[in-house]
Design a protein around this motif. Structure first.
Motif, short mmCIF file in Angstrom:
data_model
loop_
_atom_site.label_atom_id
_atom_site.label_comp_id
_atom_site.label_asym_id
_atom_site.label_seq_id
_atom_site.Cartn_x
_atom_site.Cartn_y
_atom_site.Cartn_z
N GLN A 34 21.71 17.48 -3.06
CA GLN A 34 20.42 18.15 -2.99
C GLN A 34 19.29 17.13 -2.99
O GLN A 34 19.41 16.04 -3.55
N LYS A 35 18.17 17.49 -2.36
CA LYS A 35 16.97 16.67 -2.38
C LYS A 35 16.06 17.26 -3.43
O LYS A 35 15.84 18.47 -3.47
N VAL A 36 15.53 16.41 -4.33
CA VAL A 36 14.72 16.88 -5.44
C VAL A 36 13.42 16.08 -5.55
O VAL A 36 13.30 14.99 -5.00
N ILE A 37 12.48 16.64 -6.30
CA ILE A 37 11.25 15.95 -6.67
C ILE A 37 11.30 15.75 -8.17
O ILE A 37 11.59 16.69 -8.91
N TYR A 38 11.03 14.52 -8.62
CA TYR A 38 11.13 14.22 -10.05
C TYR A 38 9.80 13.68 -10.57
O TYR A 38 8.92 13.29 -9.80
N SER A 39 9.63 13.66 -11.87
CA SER A 39 8.40 13.18 -12.52
C SER A 39 8.14 11.73 -12.14
O SER A 39 9.07 10.93 -12.01
N LYS A 40 6.88 11.40 -12.01
CA LYS A 40 6.46 10.09 -11.51
C LYS A 40 6.99 8.92 -12.35
O LYS A 40 7.44 7.93 -11.81
N ALA A 57 0.81 -1.22 0.00
CA ALA A 57 0.00 0.00 0.00
C ALA A 57 0.85 1.27 0.00
O ALA A 57 0.32 2.35 -0.19
N GLN A 58 2.14 1.13 0.21
CA GLN A 58 3.01 2.30 0.27
C GLN A 58 3.21 2.87 -1.13
O GLN A 58 3.53 2.15 -2.06
N GLU A 59 2.98 4.16 -1.26
CA GLU A 59 3.18 4.81 -2.54
C GLU A 59 4.66 5.12 -2.73
O GLU A 59 5.33 5.56 -1.81
N LYS A 60 5.15 4.86 -3.92
CA LYS A 60 6.54 5.12 -4.23
C LYS A 60 6.79 6.63 -4.19
O LYS A 60 6.13 7.38 -4.88
N PRO A 61 7.72 7.08 -3.36
CA PRO A 61 7.94 8.53 -3.27
C PRO A 61 8.59 9.08 -4.54
O PRO A 61 9.31 8.38 -5.23
N GLN A 62 8.33 10.34 -4.80
CA GLN A 62 8.93 11.01 -5.95
C GLN A 62 10.05 11.93 -5.48
O GLN A 62 10.52 12.76 -6.22
N GLU A 63 10.46 11.76 -4.25
CA GLU A 63 11.52 12.57 -3.66
C GLU A 63 12.80 11.73 -3.65
O GLU A 63 12.76 10.55 -3.32
N VAL A 65 17.88 9.92 -14.42
CA VAL A 65 16.89 10.76 -15.11
C VAL A 65 17.60 11.87 -15.87
O VAL A 65 18.75 12.19 -15.58
N ARG A 66 16.90 12.47 -16.81
CA ARG A 66 17.39 13.68 -17.46
C ARG A 66 17.10 14.85 -16.53
O ARG A 66 16.15 14.80 -15.75
N GLN A 67 17.88 15.89 -16.62
CA GLN A 67 17.68 17.05 -15.75
C GLN A 67 16.26 17.62 -15.91
O GLN A 67 15.66 18.05 -14.95
N ASN A 68 15.71 17.61 -17.13
CA ASN A 68 14.38 18.19 -17.33
C ASN A 68 13.26 17.34 -16.72
O ASN A 68 12.11 17.78 -16.68
N ASP A 69 13.56 16.14 -16.20
CA ASP A 69 12.58 15.34 -15.47
C ASP A 69 12.53 15.72 -14.00
O ASP A 69 11.66 15.24 -13.26
N ILE A 70 13.47 16.54 -13.55
CA ILE A 70 13.47 17.01 -12.17
C ILE A 70 12.58 18.25 -12.11
O ILE A 70 12.78 19.21 -12.84
N LEU A 71 11.59 18.20 -11.22
CA LEU A 71 10.59 19.26 -11.15
C LEU A 71 10.94 20.36 -10.18
O LEU A 71 10.62 21.52 -10.40
N ALA A 72 11.60 20.01 -9.06
CA ALA A 72 11.89 21.01 -8.02
C ALA A 72 13.00 20.53 -7.12
O ALA A 72 13.27 19.34 -7.01
N VAL A 73 13.63 21.50 -6.45
CA VAL A 73 14.65 21.22 -5.42
C VAL A 73 13.98 21.48 -4.08
O VAL A 73 13.33 22.51 -3.89
N VAL A 74 14.11 20.53 -3.16
CA VAL A 74 13.53 20.67 -1.82
C VAL A 74 14.56 21.33 -0.92
O VAL A 74 15.68 20.82 -0.78
N GLU A 75 14.22 22.47 -0.31
CA GLU A 75 15.16 23.17 0.57
C GLU A 75 14.71 23.09 2.01
O GLU A 75 13.58 22.97 2.32
#
Length: 94
Positions: free
Chosen positions: A62-68, A31-37, A84-94
């Protein structure tokens, strides 16, 4: 052995899935959802990709969020990584 990404690729190590909900309910592994972080392990040098100059925006550690559904999963020396390609990374978590 070390993974060294090429051009605009980034090697990520996925963060652990949450085992309990915020309300304290323990989740079964199915039931655990795969994290995108994920944590950035290695970054390629950038360069020209598809005729355009690519400058790398992320750094190791850095900690990032990437496309599912992005990237390729790789298992190396018992560790699982995602490339992943850099453009698949959506955000940097600060």
């Amino acid at each position: 052995m070390k993974l060294v990404p090429l051009t605009d690729r980034v090697v990520l190590k996925q963060c652990e899935a949450e085992e309990t909900t915020k309300s304290g309910i323990i989740l079964a592994s199915a039931a655990q959802e795969k994290p995108q972080e994920a944590l950035v392990i290695a970054v390629g040098p950038g360069g020209v990709v598809d005729g355009k100059e690519v400058t790398m925006q992320v750094k190791e550690g850095q900690k990032v969020i990437y496309s599912k559904y992005a990237g390729t999963e790789v298992k190396l020396e018992g560790e699982e990584y995602i490339i992943v390609r850099q453009n698949d990374i959506l955000a940097v978590v600060e």
